[in-house]
Scaffold this motif. Structure first.
Motif, PDB file in Angstrom:
ATOM      1  N   THR A   1      13.754  21.709  -7.036  1.00 48.37           N
ATOM      2  CA  THR A   1      12.773  21.909  -8.176  1.00 48.37           C
ATOM      3  C   THR A   1      13.327  21.864  -9.583  1.00 48.37           C
ATOM      4  N   LEU A   2      14.636  22.262 -10.023  1.00 49.70           N
ATOM      5  CA  LEU A   2      14.893  22.131 -11.254  1.00 49.70           C
ATOM      6  C   LEU A   2      15.337  20.805 -11.728  1.00 49.70           C
ATOM      7  N   GLN A   3      15.785  20.008 -10.795  1.00 54.29           N
ATOM      8  CA  GLN A   3      15.986  18.591 -11.133  1.00 54.29           C
ATOM      9  C   GLN A   3      14.524  17.799 -11.444  1.00 54.29           C
ATOM     10  N   ILE A   4      13.639  18.170 -10.583  1.00 57.97           N
ATOM     11  CA  ILE A   4      12.231  17.449 -10.504  1.00 57.97           C
ATOM     12  C   ILE A   4      11.617  17.902 -11.936  1.00 57.97           C
ATOM     13  N   ASP A   5      11.714  19.134 -12.395  1.00 55.74           N
ATOM     14  CA  ASP A   5      11.248  19.554 -13.685  1.00 55.74           C
ATOM     15  C   ASP A   5      11.807  19.162 -14.804  1.00 55.74           C
ATOM     16  N   PHE A   6      13.140  18.883 -14.800  1.00 55.10           N
ATOM     17  CA  PHE A   6      13.836  18.197 -15.683  1.00 55.10           C
ATOM     18  C   PHE A   6      13.436  16.667 -15.746  1.00 55.10           C
ATOM     19  N   LEU A   7      13.390  15.992 -14.995  1.00 55.41           N
ATOM     20  CA  LEU A   7      12.869  14.578 -14.865  1.00 55.41           C
ATOM     21  C   LEU A   7      11.495  14.547 -15.573  1.00 55.41           C
ATOM     22  N   ARG A   8      10.532  15.429 -15.010  1.00 56.01           N
ATOM     23  CA  ARG A   8       9.160  15.332 -15.519  1.00 56.01           C
ATOM     24  C   ARG A   8       9.324  15.401 -16.978  1.00 56.01           C
ATOM     25  N   LYS A   9      10.201  16.197 -17.490  1.00 51.74           N
ATOM     26  CA  LYS A   9      10.010  16.265 -19.179  1.00 51.74           C
ATOM     27  C   LYS A   9      10.784  15.170 -19.823  1.00 51.74           C
ATOM     28  N   VAL A  10      11.858  14.703 -19.167  1.00 47.29           N
ATOM     29  CA  VAL A  10      12.667  13.817 -19.969  1.00 47.29           C
ATOM     30  C   VAL A  10      12.298  12.148 -19.818  1.00 47.29           C
ATOM     31  N   LEU A  11      11.937  11.880 -18.349  1.00 43.64           N
ATOM     32  CA  LEU A  11      11.642  10.502 -18.348  1.00 43.64           C
ATOM     33  C   LEU A  11      10.337   9.904 -19.245  1.00 43.64           C
ATOM     34  N   PRO A  12       9.283  10.594 -19.459  1.00 42.43           N
ATOM     35  CA  PRO A  12       8.304   9.967 -20.136  1.00 42.43           C
ATOM     36  C   PRO A  12       8.727  10.042 -21.796  1.00 42.43           C
ATOM     37  N   ASN A  13      10.057  10.582 -22.251  1.00 41.92           N
ATOM     38  CA  ASN A  13      10.389  10.193 -23.536  1.00 41.92           C
ATOM     39  C   ASN A  13      10.973   8.830 -23.816  1.00 41.92           C
ATOM     40  N   TYR A  14      11.307   8.472 -22.633  1.00 41.07           N
ATOM     41  CA  TYR A  14      12.419   7.129 -22.736  1.00 41.07           C
ATOM     42  C   TYR A  14      11.484   5.793 -21.758  1.00 41.07           C
ATOM     43  N   HIS A  15      10.884   6.181 -20.857  1.00 37.98           N
ATOM     44  CA  HIS A  15      10.079   5.141 -20.303  1.00 37.98           C
ATOM     45  C   HIS A  15       8.577   5.055 -20.295  1.00 37.98           C
ATOM     46  N   HIS A  16       8.117   3.881 -20.211  1.00 34.20           N
ATOM     47  CA  HIS A  16       6.599   3.891 -19.768  1.00 34.20           C
ATOM     48  C   HIS A  16       6.134   4.271 -18.458  1.00 34.20           C
TER      49      HIS A  16
ATOM     50  N   ASP B   1       0.797  -1.199  -0.327  1.00 27.09           N
ATOM     51  CA  ASP B   1       0.079  -0.156   0.098  1.00 27.09           C
ATOM     52  C   ASP B   1       0.841   1.274   0.147  1.00 27.09           C
ATOM     53  N   ILE B   2       1.073   1.878  -1.185  1.00 23.27           N
ATOM     54  CA  ILE B   2       1.983   2.925  -1.283  1.00 23.27           C
ATOM     55  C   ILE B   2       1.137   4.163  -1.896  1.00 23.27           C
ATOM     56  N   THR B   3       1.511   5.487  -1.321  1.00 22.07           N
ATOM     57  CA  THR B   3       0.906   6.568  -1.875  1.00 22.07           C
ATOM     58  C   THR B   3       1.911   7.581  -2.272  1.00 22.07           C
ATOM     59  N   PHE B   4       1.888   7.853  -3.581  1.00 25.79           N
ATOM     60  CA  PHE B   4       2.964   8.902  -4.126  1.00 25.79           C
ATOM     61  C   PHE B   4       2.179  10.175  -4.297  1.00 25.79           C
ATOM     62  N   SER B   5       2.555  11.242  -3.576  1.00 24.68           N
ATOM     63  CA  SER B   5       1.870  12.390  -3.525  1.00 24.68           C
ATOM     64  C   SER B   5       2.367  13.164  -4.924  1.00 24.68           C
ATOM     65  N   SER B   6       1.668  14.310  -4.851  1.00 29.14           N
ATOM     66  CA  SER B   6       1.908  15.239  -6.384  1.00 29.14           C
ATOM     67  C   SER B   6       3.225  15.535  -6.334  1.00 29.14           C
ATOM     68  N   GLY B   7       3.706  15.189  -7.643  1.00 25.29           N
ATOM     69  CA  GLY B   7       5.246  15.928  -8.011  1.00 25.29           C
ATOM     70  C   GLY B   7       6.001  14.915  -7.797  1.00 25.29           C
ATOM     71  N   CYS B   8       6.287  13.638  -6.989  1.00 29.63           N
ATOM     72  CA  CYS B   8       7.003  12.740  -7.016  1.00 29.63           C
ATOM     73  C   CYS B   8       7.582  12.159  -8.394  1.00 29.63           C
ATOM     74  N   VAL B   9       9.015  11.844  -8.290  1.00 27.65           N
ATOM     75  CA  VAL B   9       9.667  11.066  -9.554  1.00 27.65           C
ATOM     76  C   VAL B   9      10.096  10.060  -9.163  1.00 27.65           C
ATOM     77  N   VAL B  10       9.536   8.684  -9.648  1.00 27.51           N
ATOM     78  CA  VAL B  10      10.320   7.421  -9.292  1.00 27.51           C
ATOM     79  C   VAL B  10      11.016   6.818 -10.581  1.00 27.51           C
ATOM     80  N   HIS B  11      12.136   6.846 -10.701  1.00 26.52           N
ATOM     81  CA  HIS B  11      12.922   6.065 -11.670  1.00 26.52           C
ATOM     82  C   HIS B  11      12.710   4.601 -11.843  1.00 26.52           C
ATOM     83  N   PRO B  12      13.095   4.063 -13.078  1.00 25.26           N
ATOM     84  CA  PRO B  12      12.987   2.666 -13.200  1.00 25.26           C
ATOM     85  C   PRO B  12      14.040   2.042 -12.262  1.00 25.26           C
ATOM     86  N   SER B  13      13.594   0.643 -11.976  1.00 25.08           N
ATOM     87  CA  SER B  13      14.343  -0.010 -11.081  1.00 25.08           C
ATOM     88  C   SER B  13      14.337   0.522  -9.715  1.00 25.08           C
TER      89      SER B  13
END
Length: 185
Positions: free
Chosen positions: A155-170, A24-36
């Motif tokens: 904030t800058l790292q999160i914004d970057f990851l939100r843009k880049v991760l969807p381009n390379y991962h499901h 039972d896991i809740t990810f609040s708004s804005g979290c970034v979870v990488h593959p693996s």
């Protein structure tokens, strides 16, 4: 433990499909979870605060004590703006806000991490203890000192990851909207 995984993903969170999530896991708004990345909620629910980053091969575990069973009231609450770097393993009892767990560190289940702390690369914290605010743990002997400056925002790292991760991962789709979950009075 509940028979199935209950993963709640708030809007604006980016959770890769290739992450390993159990319980039972809740990810609040804005979290970034990488593959693996791995999040295990064996002892009870885990609630991860807003804008946390969980990098590759990082593990957050809420494990059962020997002889104990899953308890919905035994919640591991993780604060906002935390960073779990590559390969860290965190089983802490409580985690506050704006902490950094550097690569390959291990934080045992008896440790309480308040806010603004940094656990250095490769540090192993096995004994029960409470890190006071703005503590830095560093060096081969896991020395501790108080930080001069407070932790900055990611904030800058999160914004970057939100843009880049969807381009390379499901991605797992957000499936929980707190606005719709409120009951009508």
């Amino acid at each position: 433990m509940p028979s199935e995984n209950r993963i709640k993903i708030f809007p604006k969170s980016v959770v890769c499909e290739e992450s390993n999530l159990r319980g039972d896991i809740t990810f609040s708004s804005g979290c970034v979870v990488h593959p693996s990345a791995t999040v295990i909620a064996d002892a009870g629910p885990i609630i991860i605060g807003e804008n946390c980053i969980i990098e590759e091969y990082a593990t957050i575990a809420h494990r059962l004590e020997p002889g104990a069973s899953w308890d919905a009231n035994n919640i591991l609450s993780i604060g906002t703006h935390n960073v779990f770097e590559v390969g860290c393993n965190v089983e802490a009892a409580r985690i506050g806000d704006k902490n950094v767990f550097e690569s390959k560190c291990f934080v045992g289940r008896g440790v309480t991490v308040t806010s603004g702390c940094v656990v250095g690369a490769g540090i192993k914290m096995l004994t029960s203890q409470r890190l006071s605010e703005n503590t830095i743990v560093y060096g081969e002997q896991a020395l501790q000192r108080e930080a001069i400056d407070k932790q900055g925002s990611q904030t800058l790292q999160i914004d970057f990851l939100r843009k880049v991760l969807p381009n390379y991962h499901h991605l797992r789709k957000p499936n929980y909207d707190p606005k719709k979950a409120r009951s009508v009075v």
